[in-house]
Each structure stands twice: as C-alpha cells, then as structure tokens.
Design an enzyme around this catalytic site. Structure first.
Site, mmCIF file in Angstrom:
data_model
loop_
_atom_site.group_PDB
_atom_site.id
_atom_site.type_symbol
_atom_site.label_atom_id
_atom_site.label_comp_id
_atom_site.label_asym_id
_atom_site.label_seq_id
_atom_site.Cartn_x
_atom_site.Cartn_y
_atom_site.Cartn_z
ATOM 1 N N CYS A 15 1.320 -6.897 11.934
ATOM 2 C CA CYS A 15 1.611 -6.958 13.370
ATOM 3 C C CYS A 15 0.925 -8.132 14.053
ATOM 4 C CB CYS A 15 1.240 -5.647 14.050
ATOM 5 S SG CYS A 15 2.344 -4.307 13.588
ATOM 6 N N GLY A 31 -4.295 -3.872 -0.941
ATOM 7 C CA GLY A 31 -5.237 -2.873 -0.441
ATOM 8 C C GLY A 31 -5.396 -1.658 -1.350
ATOM 9 N N SER A 61 -0.986 -3.177 10.318
ATOM 10 C CA SER A 61 -0.608 -4.083 9.239
ATOM 11 C C SER A 61 0.696 -4.805 9.575
ATOM 12 C CB SER A 61 -0.437 -3.284 7.951
ATOM 13 O OG SER A 61 -1.649 -2.621 7.665
ATOM 14 N N ASP A 71 -8.800 -9.899 9.544
ATOM 15 C CA ASP A 71 -8.333 -8.555 9.164
ATOM 16 C C ASP A 71 -9.346 -7.443 9.428
ATOM 17 O OD1 ASP A 71 -6.080 -7.085 8.019
ATOM 18 O OD2 ASP A 71 -7.409 -6.622 6.343
ATOM 19 N N LYS A 95 -9.570 -2.541 2.154
ATOM 20 C CA LYS A 95 -9.314 -1.340 2.957
ATOM 21 C C LYS A 95 -10.168 -0.161 2.493
ATOM 22 C CE LYS A 95 -6.164 -3.809 4.788
ATOM 23 N NZ LYS A 95 -5.915 -4.222 6.127
ATOM 24 N N ARG A 151 2.612 -12.073 -0.190
ATOM 25 C CA ARG A 151 1.314 -12.444 0.386
ATOM 26 C C ARG A 151 0.770 -13.727 -0.234
ATOM 27 N NH1 ARG A 151 -1.141 -8.730 4.345
ATOM 28 N NH2 ARG A 151 0.419 -7.085 4.464
ATOM 29 N N ASN A 159 0.930 -17.211 22.534
ATOM 30 C CA ASN A 159 0.016 -16.096 22.818
ATOM 31 C C ASN A 159 -1.285 -16.606 23.446
ATOM 32 O OD1 ASN A 159 1.848 -14.228 21.837
ATOM 33 N ND2 ASN A 159 1.054 -14.349 19.739
ATOM 34 N N HIS A 174 -10.229 -2.474 11.827
ATOM 35 C CA HIS A 174 -9.113 -3.276 11.317
ATOM 36 C C HIS A 174 -8.778 -4.348 12.362
ATOM 37 C CE1 HIS A 174 -4.748 -3.129 9.524
ATOM 38 N NE2 HIS A 174 -5.457 -4.116 9.028
ATOM 39 N N ARG A 221 0.843 -1.191 0.000
ATOM 40 C CA ARG A 221 0.000 0.000 0.000
ATOM 41 C C ARG A 221 0.884 1.249 0.000
ATOM 42 N NH1 ARG A 221 -1.907 0.992 4.313
ATOM 43 N NH2 ARG A 221 -1.111 -0.757 5.515
ATOM 44 N N LYS A 248 -2.297 -10.039 13.220
ATOM 45 C CA LYS A 248 -3.721 -10.387 13.265
ATOM 46 C C LYS A 248 -3.973 -11.796 12.723
ATOM 47 C CE LYS A 248 -5.018 -6.862 10.905
ATOM 48 N NZ LYS A 248 -3.660 -6.268 10.835
ATOM 49 N N THR A 249 -3.478 -12.067 11.511
ATOM 50 C CA THR A 249 -3.749 -13.355 10.885
ATOM 51 C C THR A 249 -3.213 -14.488 11.763
ATOM 52 O OG1 THR A 249 -3.667 -12.332 8.713
ATOM 53 C CG2 THR A 249 -3.370 -14.716 8.793
HETATM 54 P P1 GTP Z 1 -1.748 -7.574 7.686
HETATM 55 O O1 GTP Z 1 -2.290 -8.640 6.797
HETATM 56 O O2 GTP Z 1 -0.776 -6.674 7.017
HETATM 57 O O3 GTP Z 1 -2.852 -6.795 8.321
HETATM 58 O O4 GTP Z 1 -0.873 -8.301 8.847
HETATM 59 P P2 GTP Z 1 -1.359 -9.034 10.162
HETATM 60 O O5 GTP Z 1 -1.665 -8.059 11.229
HETATM 61 O O6 GTP Z 1 -2.388 -10.028 9.849
HETATM 62 O O7 GTP Z 1 0.015 -9.766 10.614
HETATM 63 P P3 GTP Z 1 0.453 -11.298 10.438
HETATM 64 O O8 GTP Z 1 -0.272 -12.197 11.376
HETATM 65 O O9 GTP Z 1 0.429 -11.649 9.006
HETATM 66 O O10 GTP Z 1 1.955 -11.211 10.939
HETATM 67 C C1 GTP Z 1 2.890 -10.318 10.330
HETATM 68 C C2 GTP Z 1 4.304 -10.778 10.620
HETATM 69 O O11 GTP Z 1 4.518 -10.827 12.034
HETATM 70 C C3 GTP Z 1 4.591 -12.165 10.096
HETATM 71 O O12 GTP Z 1 5.903 -12.205 9.600
HETATM 72 C C4 GTP Z 1 4.462 -13.045 11.310
HETATM 73 O O13 GTP Z 1 5.256 -14.204 11.211
HETATM 74 C C5 GTP Z 1 4.914 -12.121 12.448
HETATM 75 N N1 GTP Z 1 4.223 -12.434 13.717
HETATM 76 C C6 GTP Z 1 2.903 -12.670 13.896
HETATM 77 N N2 GTP Z 1 2.624 -12.982 15.180
HETATM 78 C C7 GTP Z 1 3.805 -12.926 15.847
HETATM 79 C C8 GTP Z 1 4.181 -13.151 17.211
HETATM 80 O O14 GTP Z 1 3.376 -13.482 18.081
HETATM 81 N N3 GTP Z 1 5.504 -12.985 17.508
HETATM 82 C C9 GTP Z 1 6.426 -12.638 16.567
HETATM 83 N N4 GTP Z 1 7.699 -12.485 16.947
HETATM 84 N N5 GTP Z 1 6.113 -12.426 15.272
HETATM 85 C C10 GTP Z 1 4.822 -12.578 14.917
HETATM 86 C C1 SPV Z 2 -2.676 -4.345 5.395
HETATM 87 O O1 SPV Z 2 -1.758 -3.646 4.982
HETATM 88 O O2 SPV Z 2 -3.268 -4.124 6.486
HETATM 89 C C2 SPV Z 2 -3.093 -5.513 4.609
HETATM 90 C C3 SPV Z 2 -2.515 -5.669 3.283
HETATM 91 O O3 SPV Z 2 -3.942 -6.283 5.043
HETATM 92 S S1 SPV Z 2 -3.363 -4.743 2.112
HETATM 93 O O4 SPV Z 2 -4.529 -5.495 1.673
HETATM 94 O O5 SPV Z 2 -2.440 -4.493 1.013
HETATM 95 O O6 SPV Z 2 -3.824 -3.489 2.705
HETATM 96 MN MN MN Z 3 -4.471 -5.923 7.461
#
Ligand code: GTP
Ligand code: SPV
Ligand code: MN
Length: 588
Positions: free
Chosen positions: A249, A198, A247, A274, A205, A366, A493, A225, A67, A251-252
């Site tokens: 951080c 996004g 983003s 998300d 978004k 992604r 967690n 979000h 984005r 969530k997934t």
């Molecule tokens: P968006 O799709 O951008 O909104 O991201 P998100 O908030 O869904 O984050 P996601 O779960 O994809 O994690 C983003 C990155 O952080 C990845 O590289 C994960 O491996 C890492 N990560 C997620 N959870 C943890 C955690 O509990 N500890 C650590 N050290 N890293 C984590």
């Molecule tokens: C984010 O950045 O929070 C995402 C990826 O989930 S995107 O769909 O590109 O916004």
């Molecule tokens: Mn997101």
C-alpha cells in the site's frame, strides 16, 4: 533462552537431520560461494552483468509466492492472548502438529546457521536472532536484509542471552504442510513449507513485528509496520514522519519519494521503508529506528517516473524474485518504463508475449536490495537512538469514503484512527485481492498478541510521551466511477507531506484546514490541486466527508471493535461513540 546457540543447533539437527551444518559468517566470500552453488543448481539465474551487475533472478515455487496468513499462528498458552484477529494454536498442539514436519526435513540438504542483528550494532535497541534454514536463497536474502554474521555470534558469546531462535525448513513446499508459528512466551519461531519473503526471512515479519511487538509490550516500546522518512524543507530543517500502510500500500514508495519540488529545497530522505521500532525518548518524543538493513520491495509499478530512487537502488547487487526476464537477461515487470517487450520469459520460466493474457511478473514479485544503495538514504538511518517522530500517518487502499488526508484531534483520537483503519487486500498475501478489511495500524497480520491489548499499549505509550507525534490518516487510492485513481500519488504525495509538516509546526494549525466530524481536512488550496491540474470535481471528492458513507463506516467499525469484547479499551469505545455523535444530525 538459557541454552547456547550450539546446543540449540544440535537439538534441531537431531530432528531435521541435515547432511551438513554451515555456520554463516556473512562475508562476501561466503556469499559468492552460496551464489555459485545456487546458479549451478538453477535456484538463481545470473542476470545481464552489464545492465545489472551482480544481480540474480529467483523463481519461487508457484504455490509459494506470498505470505500465507491462514497458515500463520500465534502459539500463546491462552487463546485470548492471541486475540480474535490472529490464528491461534496451543504450544502443545504446535508440538504435535508442526514439529513432526521437521523430522528429517533437511535430509540431503545443508543447514545454514544465520546469526543476525535487527538494528545497527551500536544501537541500544538492536536485537539478536539466529535463524537456521535449509534454503541458501534465504541466507542470501538475510545477508541483504539484516546485519548478519560473526559479529552477532561474538555478541552472544559476550553474554547476550536474549537472542531469538528461528527454525526454518522448506519442507516439501506444500501449502498443506506449511506453518509459520510464533511462540511469544518463549520467543521462538518455527516456519516450515515456504521459502518466500515474510514466511521465511524470519528476521522480518516473524521477529521484528510479531515477536518484537510482544517484547515491546512488556518493555514499553512499539514494534510497527512503518516506513520512516525525513522531510527536508527549504530552510534545511528535517521533520521525521512514520507511516503505517498495509502490505503493498505504498510504504517503500513514500519512503523513497522523489520530490517534484527539489529545486525549491523540498526533499525526502529514507530512514526505513517497512518496519520501525519506536521508543519514548528522555525528551518525551517518540524515537524510531529501522531494524532492517535492506529493502524487500514490490517490483510491479516501480519505474523511472514513480520511483527513480528504487530503480537506481536495484541496478546492482540485488536479488529479484518472480519478475519476468527479457531476451538479454534484463528484468521486466508490469508498470516498467517503455513499451511492453514483444517477448519475455514470465515469472514461471515460460515464454510470454503481450497476447498471452497473463501477467509476465507475479503481482507480488519483489526485489531485495541493500539500503546503502538507496540514493536518498538518510545520513541518520543508523543513528543509535533513532530519529524523533513529529507525525505518524495511517494509510490504506480505499476506493471511497476516506479523504486524501486528515488530521486527528489528539493522540487518543489518532490511536482510534489506527485501530479502525481498513484497507483493500493486496497480492502481498495469498487470498482474494481488493476486499476491504479492518487492518489496525497495518498490523492485522503482524501483531503477536491480542489487538485489544495492543491498542491499550498504544494509549499507554502516548501517556508516557509528553510530546507524541501528531497522527494523520492518508489515502492515495481513491477512485472514480471508472476505477481510475483520482490522486496522482508517488512524487505528488510530497504535497501531503508538506501539509502534514505545516500542521505539526503550527501546533493547532487549523489555518489551512477545516474541522469535520472525522478530523481536520486540508483545503484544496493548501494541497495545490489547481497547479496539479486536477479537475474541480476530483479535488472536491478527494477532500469530501460524505455523511452517509461515514455513518456506514462507523457501523463497520462498530462490528469490528465488538469482536474484542472486554479487551477493547474504554478510550477506543468512547472515541467511536464520539465519532457517531459528531456524525449524527443534531436533533431539533
Ligand atoms: P510491502 O513491501 O508489501 O509492505 O508494500 P509497501 O507498503 O512498501 O508498498 P509499495 O510502496 O511497494 O507499493 C505497492 C504498490 O502500490 C506498488 O505497485 C506501487 O507502485 C503502488 N503505489 C505506491 N504508492 C502509490 C501511490 O502513491 N499511488 C498509486 N496509485 N500507487 C502507489
Ligand atoms: C509485506 O507483506 O508486508 C511484505 C512482504 O513486506 S513480506 O516480507 O513477504 O511479508
Ligand atoms: Mn511490508
């Protein structure tokens, strides 16, 4: 929106001048045709059909990998309605500067009309959008991420007039001619110059957060979000928890968490990963739906240990964007299980070896995968009314200051925690990575109106709800002096989720926590840091509230809040003052 979809499609075709117009019905046959087209022109590469059946790799333009927040605009009539945290452009300037970029922009291309639904078809909260796009890759992704096709056009024909039009064109993909513009007053989206995530999948978004947040403000609900998960206890009860993390951080990963205590009966079910649309229920609780149908997840860091459920989910019918490819057309990214392959094709299509000194997969690479392939998908994920929330977590990436978890004192204090949260920037948006910035409710790039008014709306929703969720702050990303994460994260967690549930069920539950100036912090015993094998000093740091760090934090919060002038709600100002009072040593 008074004109019909046909009239609008005619209007945009007269400007964009596509060679063909295709109305998408969302069927598998149509998708297969699009996939074949993209495989033959190189937009997609077919991956190893044994290992990854029906999976494809897309390499985006290297200038179009995330984005672009500086090119994202809220085009309200008044600048103050966009507020100090959004880029603003007047609707008139947008017509003069952005509209001309659509002139003939689809010449030589096909325009796809993509009718889609955000939310399950039988949900009273579901909403309709129509995206026109000249990118078949966008169509294939929208088919996974939304409920797309004829069913939606039927809905419009049956009288649904509040559909949101979204005009998308790849343009020439140059960041110099790229804009993602939102018109909250006419509920319209224009996006030109990007095919990525996004920026281009307009249901996500652009609609489900920026436009929907303005709808929610008018109609008394929240577009957030947030992930949504169900935490099942050994007794079989399920506690629903939502989490707003910026983003990339976590969530997934939290939403798909694999419990280390599964044999004891503790388990997580995914409702959403998300976005959450949240309404006040007749019982005074907040009820959340996931408006999406698929996951657009971060690939790097995903492996069999950190997120086995995601690894299973993406093993078929998935699109990978900007990951690396092995000799046998399997996918690879940094953090994948096993040894690093000696040879790869990197995300830009170039040969790569461990000696290359570059990332093989883009840090914001992604996967796009259907929710139905998630092995821990909640059976309630499509419940029309959503699921009732017991807790909301606000989380960010903070190397210092913020403890692993703490609980707010009440709703108003919780809204203050959300309003003042900050997080280190990530590769999900272009620009510097690792810079701490204020990111209220993880909505900094996604709130469609003045953030001060948004906080006020949160406070109002809390007043409407007689039984609102308890609000917590979490931080999985605290580091030591060497930059090592002190908390193992991922499955572990679960320990934090169990404490959150305990706090919620025991009502005033300070039993397993201590009250500090910032909120209620668990004891290390309540989290079980000892059986986890954490050192005593790490355990102490994870739960410490350092007064000097927090006085500095409060100063930064003050500077941030000041930006909102008279749009800053009094309650938030008062909460900040109260924090400062609690932090100040008592005068003798
Ligand atoms: P968006 O799709 O951008 O909104 O991201 P998100 O908030 O869904 O984050 P996601 O779960 O994809 O994690 C983003 C990155 O952080 C990845 O590289 C994960 O491996 C890492 N990560 C997620 N959870 C943890 C955690 O509990 N500890 C650590 N050290 N890293 C984590
Ligand atoms: C984010 O950045 O929070 C995402 C990826 O989930 S995107 O769909 O590109 O916004
Ligand atoms: Mn997101």
């Amino acid at each position: 929106m008074s004109s019909s979809v046909e009239e609008w499609v005619d209007e945009v075709s007269r400007t964009t001048r596509p060679d063909h117009v295709v109305w998408c019905d969302g069927t598998a046959a149509e998708n297969d045709r699009l996939i074949d087209l993209m495989v033959s022109d190189g937009t997609l590469l077919r991956l190893n059909d044994q290992k990854l059946p029906n999976c494809f790799l897309h390499r985006s333009n290297p200038q179009d990998v995330a984005r672009t927040e500086h090119l994202t605009f809220i085009c309200s009539r008044q600048a103050e309605d966009a507020g100090p945290t959004n880029n603003w452009m007047s609707p008139q300037d947008a017509h003069e500067r952005i509209w001309p970029l659509f002139n003939n922009s689809m010449q030589g291309r096909t325009m796809y009309v993509v009718p889609y639904l955000m939310g399950a078809a039988d949900s009273p909260y579901a909403k309709v959008g129509v995206e026109v796009t000249d990118s078949p890759y966008v169509v294939a992704n929208m088919r996974i991420m939304t409920r797309m096709g004829q069913v939606v056009l039927d809905r419009i024909q049956a009288g649904a007039s509040d559909w949101v039009p979204g005009l998308h064109s790849l343009g020439d993909l140059s960041p110099d001619r790229r804009f993602i513009a939102h018109f909250p007053e006419t509920r319209t989206i224009w996006s030109v110059g990007s095919g990525y995530g996004g920026n281009a999948l307009l249901g996500k978004k652009c609609y489900a957060l920026r436009i929907a947040s303005t709808m929610g403000r008018e109609q008394g609900w929240l577009a957030e979000h947030m992930l949504i998960l169900g935490l099942e206890s050994p007794a079989g009860d399920v506690t629903y928890i939502a989490g707003a993390f910026p983003s990339a951080c976590g969530k997934t990963n939290l939403a798909m968490l694999k419990s280390p205590f599964e044999s004891d009966g503790w388990k997580v079910w995914t409702v959403g990963e998300d976005i959450a649309w949240i309404n006040v229920g007749p019982d005074g609780r907040l009820w959340a739906i996931n408006p999406e149908a698929g996951y657009f997840g971060v690939a790097p860091g995903t492996n069999r240990k950190t997120n086995p459920n995601a690894m299973d989910a993406v093993s078929q019918n998935s699109i990978f964007t900007n990951v690396a490819m092995t000799d046998d057309r399997d996918v690879w990214w940094e953090g994948m299980d096993g040894p690093v392959p000696q040879r790869l094709i990197d995300w830009q299509g170039n040969p790569w070896t461990p000696a290359s000194g570059t990332k093989a997969a883009h840090p914001n690479s992604r996967f796009t995968t259907p929710a139905t392939q998630n092995p821990v998908l909640s059976t309630h994920w499509e419940d029309p009314q959503g699921v009732p929330l017991s807790a909301i977590l606000f989380g960010g990436r903070r190397a210092r200051t913020v403890p692993l978890v703490y609980r707010s004192f009440d709703w108003e204090h919780g809204v203050f925690l959300g309003a003042t949260m900050a997080s280190e920037t990530t590769a999900a948006a272009t620009g510097a990575v690792g810079v701490v910035r204020g990111d209220p409710m993880a909505m900094l790039p996604f709130c469609g109106y003045n953030m001060g008014d948004y906080w006020n709306h949160w406070l109002e929703v809390g007043k409407q709800a007689s039984n609102p969720p308890a609000i917590f702050q979490v931080n999985w990303f605290r580091t030591d002096d060497q930059g090592r994460y002190m908390w193992p994260g991922f499955g572990e967690n679960m320990r934090v989720l169990r404490w959150v549930r305990d706090q919620v069920l025991s009502r005033n539950g300070t039993s397993a926590g201590r009250e500090t100036p910032v909120g209620i912090v668990p004891t290390p015993e309540a989290i079980g840091t000892r059986d986890l094998g954490l050192s005593a000093s790490d355990a102490e740091t994870l739960f410490e509230i350092d007064r000097d760090d927090w006085l500095r934090e409060a100063e930064d919060q003050h500077a941030f809040l000041q930006k909102f002038g008279d749009r800053l709600p009094d309650a938030i100002r008062a909460q900040h003052q109260a924090l400062q009072n609690r932090l100040s040593p008592v005068a003798v």
